[in-house]
Design an enzyme around this catalytic site. Structure first.
Site, short mmCIF file in Angstrom:
data_model
loop_
_atom_site.label_atom_id
_atom_site.label_comp_id
_atom_site.label_asym_id
_atom_site.label_seq_id
_atom_site.Cartn_x
_atom_site.Cartn_y
_atom_site.Cartn_z
N ARG A 101 -16.65 10.56 -12.88
CA ARG A 101 -16.02 11.62 -12.85
C ARG A 101 -16.56 12.58 -14.17
NH1 ARG A 101 -9.91 14.01 -12.01
NH2 ARG A 101 -10.66 16.09 -12.63
N ARG A 134 -14.51 16.20 -6.90
CA ARG A 134 -14.27 15.03 -7.78
C ARG A 134 -14.57 13.97 -6.94
NH1 ARG A 134 -8.48 17.46 -8.75
NH2 ARG A 134 -8.98 18.96 -7.40
N ASP A 186 -9.77 11.24 -8.59
CA ASP A 186 -8.78 12.07 -9.44
C ASP A 186 -7.36 10.91 -9.43
OD1 ASP A 186 -7.38 14.05 -11.09
OD2 ASP A 186 -6.48 14.69 -9.05
N ASP A 202 -3.73 10.91 -10.67
CA ASP A 202 -2.48 11.50 -11.37
C ASP A 202 -1.40 10.69 -11.57
OD1 ASP A 202 -3.75 14.03 -11.88
OD2 ASP A 202 -3.25 14.63 -9.72
#
Length: 175
Positions: free
Chosen positions: A97, A106, A109, A111
């Site tokens: 990334r 991307r 990712d 989170d």
């Protein structure tokens, strides 16, 4: 979700393991392989206790990009929120990334959505994730593995937050 306590008799210490809920997404390259590799690498940060199905989702905000493959995961970890974030950023970097266009394509990712019942508010990290309650691509997979988990700010379950979303935002469960 309460923290889990584990006692190591040899060291006579107590370690607190928090249940953390994560959202993972990829829209570059082999999306499923990217998610599976990220999930495997998360094991260096704790115990991966659950992983949702994969969902194909349309991009939100910046829509001129390929569709995403998303999932949610539960991680039992002894890391602090800041340590966990550092580990996640390292995994993202290991997988290739590169931060460029915000909300753009991307390879991976990851989170942090929820960290036990904690609320964190600092420059680099906000927990609960500030937009999770508005995102079907987050709540649909999360509701699969943690439907009754309570959002510590809104005091609603993940299922209730998902069910309150307006129509739109295509999310398809993959088989």
């Amino acid at each position: 979700m309460p923290a889990l306590l584990r006692c190591d008799r040899k060291l006579e210490t107590y370690r607190v393991r928090n249940l953390v809920y994560l959202s993972l997404g990829s829209n570059v390259g082999d999306r499923a392989a990217n998610l599976n590799t990220a999930i495997d690498r998360l094991r260096t940060l704790g115990e991966v206790a659950a992983v949702s199905s994969f969902y194909e989702t349309e991009p939100v905000e910046f829509t001129a990009q390929p569709w995403f493959l998303n999932c949610a995961a539960t991680l039992a970890t002894e890391k602090t929120p800041t340590q966990l974030l550092a580990g996640i950023l390292d995994i993202e970097q290991q997988l290739g990334r590169r931060r460029g266009l915000q909300k753009g394509p991307r390879i991976i990712d990851i989170d942090i959505l929820l960290f036990g019942n904690s609320s964190v508010e600092d420059l680099d990290l906000t927990i609960p994730h500030p937009a999770m309650h508005q995102r079907r691509f987050v709540l649909e997979p999360l509701a699969e593995i943690a439907p009754d988990v309570l959002h510590p700010v809104f005091k609603q379950t993940i299922r209730q937050l998902r069910d309150a979303l307006p129509p739109g935002q295509a999310v398809r469960k993959m088989t």
